[in-house]
Design a protein around this motif. Structure first.
Motif, PDB file in Angstrom:
ATOM      1  N   LYS A  65       0.822  -1.200   0.000  1.00 43.37           N
ATOM      2  CA  LYS A  65       0.000   0.000   0.000  1.00 43.37           C
ATOM      3  C   LYS A  65       0.865   1.263   0.000  1.00 43.37           C
ATOM      4  O   LYS A  65       0.532   2.267  -0.650  1.00 43.37           O
ATOM      5  CB  LYS A  65      -0.934  -0.001   1.215  1.00 43.37           C
ATOM      6  N   ILE A  66       1.964   1.222   0.726  1.00 39.77           N
ATOM      7  CA  ILE A  66       2.851   2.386   0.757  1.00 39.77           C
ATOM      8  C   ILE A  66       3.497   2.599  -0.611  1.00 39.77           C
ATOM      9  O   ILE A  66       3.645   3.737  -1.075  1.00 39.77           O
ATOM     10  CB  ILE A  66       3.921   2.216   1.855  1.00 39.77           C
ATOM     11  N   ILE A  67       3.868   1.508  -1.269  1.00 41.16           N
ATOM     12  CA  ILE A  67       4.429   1.631  -2.614  1.00 41.16           C
ATOM     13  C   ILE A  67       3.389   2.235  -3.561  1.00 41.16           C
ATOM     14  O   ILE A  67       3.709   3.097  -4.399  1.00 41.16           O
ATOM     15  CB  ILE A  67       4.913   0.258  -3.128  1.00 41.16           C
ATOM     16  N   GLU A  68       2.147   1.831  -3.419  1.00 41.21           N
ATOM     17  CA  GLU A  68       1.086   2.371  -4.265  1.00 41.21           C
ATOM     18  C   GLU A  68       0.916   3.874  -4.067  1.00 41.21           C
ATOM     19  O   GLU A  68       0.877   4.638  -5.036  1.00 41.21           O
ATOM     20  CB  GLU A  68      -0.232   1.654  -3.964  1.00 41.21           C
ATOM     21  N   VAL A  69       0.817   4.327  -2.804  1.00 34.60           N
ATOM     22  CA  VAL A  69       0.593   5.762  -2.571  1.00 34.60           C
ATOM     23  C   VAL A  69       1.827   6.572  -2.927  1.00 34.60           C
ATOM     24  O   VAL A  69       1.715   7.765  -3.256  1.00 34.60           O
ATOM     25  CB  VAL A  69       0.158   6.031  -1.108  1.00 34.60           C
ATOM     26  N   ALA A  70       3.027   5.952  -2.882  1.00 34.49           N
ATOM     27  CA  ALA A  70       4.234   6.657  -3.314  1.00 34.49           C
ATOM     28  C   ALA A  70       4.146   6.986  -4.797  1.00 34.49           C
ATOM     29  O   ALA A  70       4.402   8.121  -5.220  1.00 34.49           O
ATOM     30  CB  ALA A  70       5.475   5.816  -3.013  1.00 34.49           C
ATOM     31  N   PHE A  71       3.774   6.009  -5.607  1.00 32.51           N
ATOM     32  CA  PHE A  71       3.600   6.263  -7.038  1.00 32.51           C
ATOM     33  C   PHE A  71       2.440   7.229  -7.293  1.00 32.51           C
ATOM     34  O   PHE A  71       2.485   8.048  -8.214  1.00 32.51           O
ATOM     35  CB  PHE A  71       3.350   4.952  -7.789  1.00 32.51           C
ATOM     36  N   ASP A  72       1.410   7.144  -6.460  1.00 29.29           N
ATOM     37  CA  ASP A  72       0.230   7.985  -6.657  1.00 29.29           C
ATOM     38  C   ASP A  72       0.483   9.447  -6.327  1.00 29.29           C
ATOM     39  O   ASP A  72      -0.392  10.294  -6.548  1.00 29.29           O
ATOM     40  CB  ASP A  72      -0.931   7.474  -5.797  1.00 29.29           C
ATOM     41  N   ALA A  73       1.672   9.763  -5.764  1.00 25.71           N
ATOM     42  CA  ALA A  73       1.999  11.165  -5.501  1.00 25.71           C
ATOM     43  C   ALA A  73       2.000  11.972  -6.791  1.00 25.71           C
ATOM     44  O   ALA A  73       1.840  13.196  -6.779  1.00 25.71           O
ATOM     45  CB  ALA A  73       3.342  11.280  -4.792  1.00 25.71           C
TER      46      ALA A  73
ATOM     47  N   LEU B 102      -0.442   3.858 -11.574  1.00 25.74           N
ATOM     48  CA  LEU B 102      -0.157   2.580 -12.225  1.00 25.74           C
ATOM     49  C   LEU B 102      -1.154   1.548 -11.734  1.00 25.74           C
ATOM     50  O   LEU B 102      -1.584   1.595 -10.569  1.00 25.74           O
ATOM     51  CB  LEU B 102       1.268   2.118 -11.912  1.00 25.74           C
ATOM     52  N   PRO B 103      -1.542   0.598 -12.559  1.00 28.33           N
ATOM     53  CA  PRO B 103      -2.416  -0.482 -12.087  1.00 28.33           C
ATOM     54  C   PRO B 103      -1.790  -1.228 -10.919  1.00 28.33           C
ATOM     55  O   PRO B 103      -0.561  -1.380 -10.850  1.00 28.33           O
ATOM     56  CB  PRO B 103      -2.547  -1.382 -13.319  1.00 28.33           C
ATOM     57  N   VAL B 104      -2.631  -1.695 -10.015  1.00 30.37           N
ATOM     58  CA  VAL B 104      -2.121  -2.367  -8.823  1.00 30.37           C
ATOM     59  C   VAL B 104      -1.295  -3.598  -9.192  1.00 30.37           C
ATOM     60  O   VAL B 104      -0.256  -3.869  -8.573  1.00 30.37           O
ATOM     61  CB  VAL B 104      -3.294  -2.754  -7.897  1.00 30.37           C
ATOM     62  N   TRP B 105      -1.718  -4.331 -10.220  1.00 35.02           N
ATOM     63  CA  TRP B 105      -0.987  -5.540 -10.583  1.00 35.02           C
ATOM     64  C   TRP B 105       0.421  -5.215 -11.089  1.00 35.02           C
ATOM     65  O   TRP B 105       1.352  -6.004 -10.890  1.00 35.02           O
ATOM     66  CB  TRP B 105      -1.761  -6.357 -11.625  1.00 35.02           C
TER      67      TRP B 105
END
Length: 632
Positions: A406-414, A505-508
């Motif tokens: 989840k942290i990797i996801e929100v990092a990219f979502d910045a 980016l897509p979660v997968w």
């Protein structure tokens, strides 16, 4: 537990361990035979109370999960009116369960680990004191109460790190931790002063409700001062140098301080102060930068450490960096920062207790180069430690996978360049984590035996292995329990808010990238350490980066050059100024009077003819003046 009883019992959460500490410290040696039982019972009692409160809170609607209790008027001074108050909401409830739950397991573990230590009663008193201070920190409803718990945690950590103070290294490590944390504590203290001047209060409700009316400068100053305090407690760059040395304390201390409690206090402070950081993009960016730098900083150090607990300490620094980075991303990351904090509490506490089990069976040997092949003689330790290892490197379905993902996801979502830089940082950190933790596993449990002849490794007693098993269960299923269905996000939403952004980016894709870099990190470690014998002495012909990592990336050297030497120079200059100017002035007055009196004294000759001549000259001078004045 009824709602009224929960309100009336809130003060008991920190009071039970505080009472345990007082009893164990006051009874003296008379309590040596049963002190560990009282200390453990106090921790378990607080945990049982926390569970009942959680059950009551979970049964209430999401907008009705705030419980507040004002105990007494604490600081009734002119315009500063502060009540000693406590509050329990989903955020503090999460910390209370973690602190008391993991803390109780560490108490049980300590019964066996400290069984033959003559200071066991005192050790349990300090553990209880630590729990009481940490509970006050997360339960206070104002920054002043939080600060008291903050300083109490600092005191208790000093006592625990330096518990074996007969060892110079332990005494030095305790002082170092205490002094470095004082630097951060000044940030929190100054922030409270600004709050009082700006808002007229230090209560959470008043400060957060009026934060929108403060100027950008005030909010930025508050954010950076709070960040300074968080850096000290959570061992974030530039105040990270104390963490590795803190391993001089008994291993249960490492598990308590570096897994579930003290080092997470900074993350709690940032998250609790979210309404301030949400209004200050500059302060938020500062938190993100500190987190990103520290997660890589700690991971690089962990790759080169041969001491078992110091490798895990570097890992703690890195994992807290993940939490800080997520917290710096605001409402998008607060819940995931706390989720990773909770899962980290399970697997990192289990890893430290596993390290203690290994040391217990290896006559306190800490160098992993002198381990090897321990899985055969310590099967329970191997399995529980292995489960924690899989959790921390982020292998699904273990706990760390869900929270770190989840942290990797929100990092990219910045978004934009910032998002890709942060995404690259967290992915690189994941790969390094997989590398150094695989290195730890191979050097400790696999390969040929490299034990000293006097070592007779054996499995730890039940009082030590039982907590390890329970923490391993949390390492396996804790992440899925919190993450699936957005359960933990919904739980914290009334406190930290919600965020409904789209993924860049897509979660997968992110999952594939994360698992790919983890696989690369594992493979590199296996190729380097699993296919050849590990030398018992660290090689000298290594790269400059390895040398730097062994020396903690020169954190102490930087502190010495940037802080200690300038401080010494300033002190020496002030001493010279004081000696020359201040003391010089004080000494100059009597010296001047002395010289003047010695010269005036020479006029007193004792001869009558001299005095008559002076009288004559004086009279002549007066007559001359009178004559001249009359002529004019």
């Amino acid at each position: 537990m009824t709602e009224s009883l929960m309100l009336e019992s809130l003060w008991l959460l920190p009071t039970l361990p505080l009472l345990g500490a007082a009893i164990l410290l006051l009874v003296g040696k008379r309590g040596d035979a049963w002190g560990h039982i009282v200390g453990t019972a106090a921790a378990l009692g607080s945990f049982a109370l926390a569970l009942s409160m959680f059950a009551t809170m979970a049964g209430r609607s999401s907008d009705d999960r705030l419980v507040q209790q004002s105990l007494f008027s604490w600081v009734p001074v002119a315009e500063l009116q502060v009540d000693f108050g406590l509050q329990l909401d989903p955020l503090s409830m999460s910390f209370v369960l973690l602190i008391t739950g993991v803390g109780s397991l560490i108490h049980v573990y300590s019964i066996g680990y400290m069984a033959h230590d003559p200071g066991r009663r005192r050790f349990f008193a300090y553990l209880n004191l630590f729990l009481a201070a940490m509970l006050l920190l997360v339960l206070a409803d104002n920054f002043l109460g939080l600060y008291v718990g903050w300083e109490g945690v600092g005191l208790a950590s000093y006592l625990l790190i330096g518990f074996w103070a007969h060892k110079p290294s332990a005494a030095t490590a305790a002082k170092k931790a205490f002094l470095v944390n004082r630097v951060g504590d000044m940030g929190l203290a100054l922030a409270m002063m600004i709050m009082f001047v700006t808002f007229g209060s230090v209560a959470f409700s008043d400060v957060f409700a009026n934060a929108g009316d403060a100027s950008d400068g005030i909010l930025t100053a508050l954010g950076f001062l709070l960040l300074l305090g968080a850096c000290g407690k959570s061992a974030q760059v530039p105040l990270q140098s104390w963490l590795g040395d803190a391993m001089e304390g008994p291993t249960p201390v490492s598990a308590l301080i570096h897994a579930a409690t003290m080092v997470t206090a900074g993350v709690y402070l940032i998250t609790r102060s979210g309404p301030i950081f949400n209004l200050s993009p500059a302060a938020q960016l500062g938190v993100v930068i500190v987190g990103a730098v520290t997660l890589l900083f700690g991971a690089i150090i962990g790759c080169a450490k041969d001491e078992f607990k110091k490798a895990l300490a570097a890992s703690t620094m890195s994992q807290i960096g993940y939490m800080m980075l997520a917290a710096g991303l605001g409402p998008a990351g607060y819940a995931f920062a706390i989720m990773h904090l909770v899962t980290h509490g399970f697997f990192k506490a289990g890893l430290f207790l596993g390290a203690g089990s290994v040391m217990h069976g290896m006559n306190d040997e800490v160098n992993m180069r002198r381990y090897g092949g321990l899985r055969a003689v310590m099967p329970i330790t191997f399995v529980t430690f292995g489960l924690g290892y899989l959790a921390i490197i982020g292998v699904p379905p273990f706990a760390g996978f869900f929270s770190k993902e989840k942290i990797i996801e929100v990092a990219f979502d910045a978004g934009g360049v910032k998002g890709y830089i942060l995404g690259a940082a967290v992915l690189l950190g994941a790969g390094l984590t997989a590398y150094y933790m695989t290195r730890v596993m191979i050097m400790t449990f696999f390969g040929k035996k490299r034990w000293a002849p006097e070592a007779h490794p054996h499995e730890a007693p039940l009082s030590m292995t039982a907590p390890m098993v329970l923490l391993a269960i949390g390492s396996v299923g804790g992440g899925a329990f919190l993450a699936l269905g957005g359960r933990f996000e919904a739980w914290l939403e009334p406190v930290v808010g919600s965020h409904d952004g789209e993924h860049v980016l897509p979660v997968w894709v992110i999952t594939t990238l994360a698992l790919g870099v983890v696989a690369v990190g594992v493979a590199v470690a296996v190729l380097q350490y699993g296919r050849s014998d590990v030398p018992q002495e660290a090689p000298d012909d290594v790269s400059a980066l390895t040398v730097a990592a062994r020396r903690d990336l020169y954190g102490d050297a930087v502190n010495e050059k940037a802080l200690m030497l300038p401080g010494q120079t300033l002190t020496a200059t002030l001493v010279r100024v004081d000696d020359t100017v201040v003391d010089g002035a004080v000494r100059g007055v009597p010296a001047t009077l002395g010289r003047a009196s010695s010269r005036i004294r020479q006029l007193q000759t004792g001869f009558v003819r001299s005095y008559a001549l002076l009288v004559l000259l004086g009279a002549a001078l007066i007559i001359a003046v009178m004559l001249i004045g009359g002529a004019l």
